[in-house]
Design an enzyme around this catalytic site. Structure first.
Site, PDB file in Angstrom:
ATOM      1  N   CYS A 148       0.830  -1.192   0.080  1.00 46.02           N
ATOM      2  CA  CYS A 148      -0.087   0.026   0.050  1.00 46.02           C
ATOM      3  C   CYS A 148       1.088   1.279   0.033  1.00 46.02           C
ATOM      4  O   CYS A 148       1.843   1.506  -0.843  1.00 46.02           O
ATOM      5  CB  CYS A 148      -1.051  -0.177   1.409  1.00 46.02           C
ATOM      6  SG  CYS A 148      -2.429   1.183   0.957  1.00 46.02           S
ATOM      7  N   HIS A 241      -4.570  -5.189  -0.567  1.00 41.06           N
ATOM      8  CA  HIS A 241      -4.237  -5.753   0.870  1.00 41.06           C
ATOM      9  C   HIS A 241      -4.795  -7.280   0.796  1.00 41.06           C
ATOM     10  O   HIS A 241      -5.788  -7.688   1.418  1.00 41.06           O
ATOM     11  CB  HIS A 241      -5.247  -4.993   1.876  1.00 41.06           C
ATOM     12  CG  HIS A 241      -4.505  -3.558   2.272  1.00 41.06           C
ATOM     13  ND1 HIS A 241      -3.439  -3.531   2.962  1.00 41.06           N
ATOM     14  CD2 HIS A 241      -5.210  -2.413   1.797  1.00 41.06           C
ATOM     15  CE1 HIS A 241      -3.022  -2.250   3.095  1.00 41.06           C
ATOM     16  NE2 HIS A 241      -4.185  -1.474   2.405  1.00 41.06           N
ATOM     17  N   GLU A 243      -3.536  -9.435   2.534  1.00 34.83           N
ATOM     18  CA  GLU A 243      -3.169  -9.787   3.907  1.00 34.83           C
ATOM     19  C   GLU A 243      -4.442  -9.644   4.577  1.00 34.83           C
ATOM     20  O   GLU A 243      -4.598 -10.152   5.876  1.00 34.83           O
ATOM     21  CB  GLU A 243      -2.036  -9.220   4.409  1.00 34.83           C
ATOM     22  CG  GLU A 243      -2.066  -7.721   5.169  1.00 34.83           C
ATOM     23  CD  GLU A 243      -2.067  -6.734   4.152  1.00 34.83           C
ATOM     24  OE1 GLU A 243      -2.345  -5.739   4.474  1.00 34.83           O
ATOM     25  OE2 GLU A 243      -2.081  -7.222   2.937  1.00 34.83           O
TER      26      GLU A 243
END
Length: 307
Positions: A148, A241, A243
């Site tokens: 990011c 993202h 994750e």
């Protein structure tokens, strides 16, 4: 003859993430067990710039712990920056300031995002130290994964690429196109796959400079670039993202007091409905590919990294 069990991720014995991972059946190694094994673990540093550090630690450790390799995760922080959202006790117990580890070598480095996307890079309080960390990664780290804002910052530092503030937050789960299925980073990922997006700014494809070797690996027709390979710097940049947990976007929506509705996330666009996680496998594939590539190409002796 007794067969010794090789387990993949080593984290501090009393790190809060340990209880979460063990409850999810992720095999976690104690520091005592690790000391008894006669193998060299993959040494990975996590420079965690996120406000809620415990959540991010857990998300990253979950993905690294799902691989068959033994990983030693080192938590690193900006040396002079004080976290306002994580207790000082947690920081002092589990994090080492970068100035303390700058003479050490790592197989991998992960740099997270940070809630400073609308601030010019040069005005971020820890920008000078982050630039030094990026330069240090070129000599003391084998491969780096940025996430990011961390990805935007690295591309700005090494390639002079500017970020662009968005009129509204790009938030939700978006379909992405796999632009390089033969890349080792994309191995096993489908031609189209879902990725959570949560950011206030972007890097645009047309701003990528020619001749720098940057390769677009994945992008979305709606939210733009997602993954960029940066072989000159031994870096992989991810703007989104993979994750994230199932409820991370819901938590951000509640935190931001409903100023936007994450797209393609809540069933029927109903914030009271439980989201369905359609990206979990994609996150495991990407992080598994990354850690495997680090393992396959790193130096046998840590001291030889960067030579």
């Amino acid at each position: 003859m007794e067969r010794r069990r090789i387990v993949p991720i080593r984290i501090a014995d009393n790190l809060p993430a340990r209880r979460t991972l063990e409850a999810e059946a992720v095999i976690v190694m104690s520091e005592t067990e690790a000391a008894r094994q006669d193998i060299r673990p993959m040494r990975i540093a996590l420079l965690n710039l996120m406000p809620d550090k415990i959540t991010t630690e857990t998300q990253i450790a979950r993905l690294l712990g799902a691989t068959p390799l033994q990983v030693e995760l080192e938590l690193v922080r900006i040396s002079d920056h004080v976290s306002k959202n994580t207790s000082a006790g947690h920081i002092s117990s589990f994090y080492r300031p970068w100035e303390e580890v700058r003479d050490e070598k790592y197989d991998g480095l992960i740099v997270t995002g940070a809630p400073v996307e609308t601030i010019p890079f040069e005005e971020v309080a820890y920008w000078d130290e982050l630039r030094r960390i990026f330069d240090w990664s070129q000599t003391n780290v084998h491969r780096t994964l940025t996430v990011c804002w961390g990805a935007m910052a690295a591309l700005h530092h090494f390639h002079g690429i500017e970020k662009h503030e968005l009129p509204t937050k790009a938030a939700g789960v978006f379909r992405h196109l796999n632009r390089a299925p033969a890349s080792p980073w994309m191995r096993g990922l489908p031609d189209v796959f879902d990725v959570p997006v949560s950011r206030w700014s972007e890097v645009r494809r047309e701003d990528l400079p020619e001749g720098h070797g940057l390769a677009v690996l994945a992008e979305s027709p709606e939210t733009g670039l997602c993954l960029i390979d940066d072989p000159a710097q031994n870096m992989l940049h991810m703007f989104n993202h993979l994750e994230y947990d199932t409820l991370t976007l819901a938590g951000e929506y509640a935190r931001d007091e409903g100023g936007y509705l994450p797209r393609n996330y809540f069933p029927g666009d109903d914030p009271a409905a439980l989201p369905v996680n359609s990206w979990r496998g994609h996150g495991h594939l990407l992080f598994g590919n990354w850690i495997n590539e680090v393992y396959q190409t790193t130096a046998f002796d840590l001291a030889d990294i960067g030579k």
